[in-house]
Motif scaffolding. Structure first.
Motif: not given
Ligand SMILES: C[S@@+](CC[C@H](N)C(=O)[O-])C[C@H]1O[C@@H](n2cnc3c(N)ncnc32)[C@H](O)[C@@H]1O
Length: 216
Positions: A42-43, A125-127, A152-153, A164-166
């Motif tokens: 999943f991305l 994504a999270m960033v 996770l990056i 941000g982002p990121p």
């Protein structure tokens, strides 16, 4: 930062986050996750990343979630695939052999629609999410994937220097989101060449997250 922020970026082609080639940390370290051959990955917030082609070429199945229909039209075009397109609730499901992408807000994507996944690959994504949304995101991600292992990056830099982002996500924050659920291992840290946005010193980190206990 609302959904219009991202739709505007895709309409304007203002997508500096999009790497023209598969991510270097993914290529170097993804094998550490030990995803079974043919596993479904999943991305979240996938954009039209070239990482999808890289994973498909290695025999994995890919499932993504992305707000922008424009991005996903471009993704399938660049993959040279003609998708089947159908509505599922408030989302639009694009699919072809080995690939499912759900277009819409990730918070509207539920576990049954997503289906089982063997791993999560979170790059940009999270960033991409502001602080108050990251807590909601991490909880939702763990829920819909049943705490599947994650690659996770993240970035780490002085957030007071640029916005941000990121976003910068220090280890203490990651621990708050995921520490109770996952055993977190830092796999790599690389300086961002030329600085983040060409402005501030930053490091890019790759993490392996493995669930401490698998929930039912
Ligand atoms: C920084 S980009 C990263 C894209 C991709 N992961 C990559 O590496 O190129 C963040 C992406 O998340 C999408 N996005 C933002 N908020 C979202 C949401 N709530 N649900 C689904 N996608 C979202 C944006 O449209 C954008 O394509």
């Amino acid at each position: 930062m609302d959904t219009e922020f991202w739709h505007h970026k895709w309409r304007e082609g203002d997508i500096a986050f999009h790497e023209g080639a598969p991510n270097a940390l993914l290529q170097a370290h993804f094998s550490r996750l030990d995803v079974p051959a043919g596993g479904r990955i999943f991305l979240p917030l996938c954009g039209k990343t070239r990482d999808i082609a890289w994973l498909l070429e290695r025999g994995y199945q890919v499932v993504g979630a992305e707000l922008s229909q424009l991005a996903i039209e471009q993704l399938f075009s660049e993959l040279g695939l003609a998708p089947r397109v159908e509505e599922t609730g408030s989302l639009i499901h694009y699919s072809a052999a080995g690939i499912d992408i759900f277009v819409g807000d990730i918070f509207d994507l539920q576990r049954d629609t997503l289906g089982p996944v063997q791993a999560v690959y979170d790059r940009a994504a999270m960033v991409a999410l502001p602080p108050d949304t990251r807590r909601r995101y991490s909880t939702h991600l763990v829920d819909i994937t049943s705490a599947a292992p994650q690659f996770l990056i993240t970035f780490n830099y002085d957030q007071s220097l640029i916005d941000g982002p990121p976003f910068s996500i220090p280890q203490e924050e990651l621990e708050r989101h995921y520490g109770a659920i996952y055993q977190m291992t830092e796999l790599a840290r690389e300086p961002v060449t030329g600085g983040l946005k060409g402005q501030v010193e930053a490091v890019e980190l790759a993490w392996q997250l493995i669930a401490r206990l698998h929930p039912e």
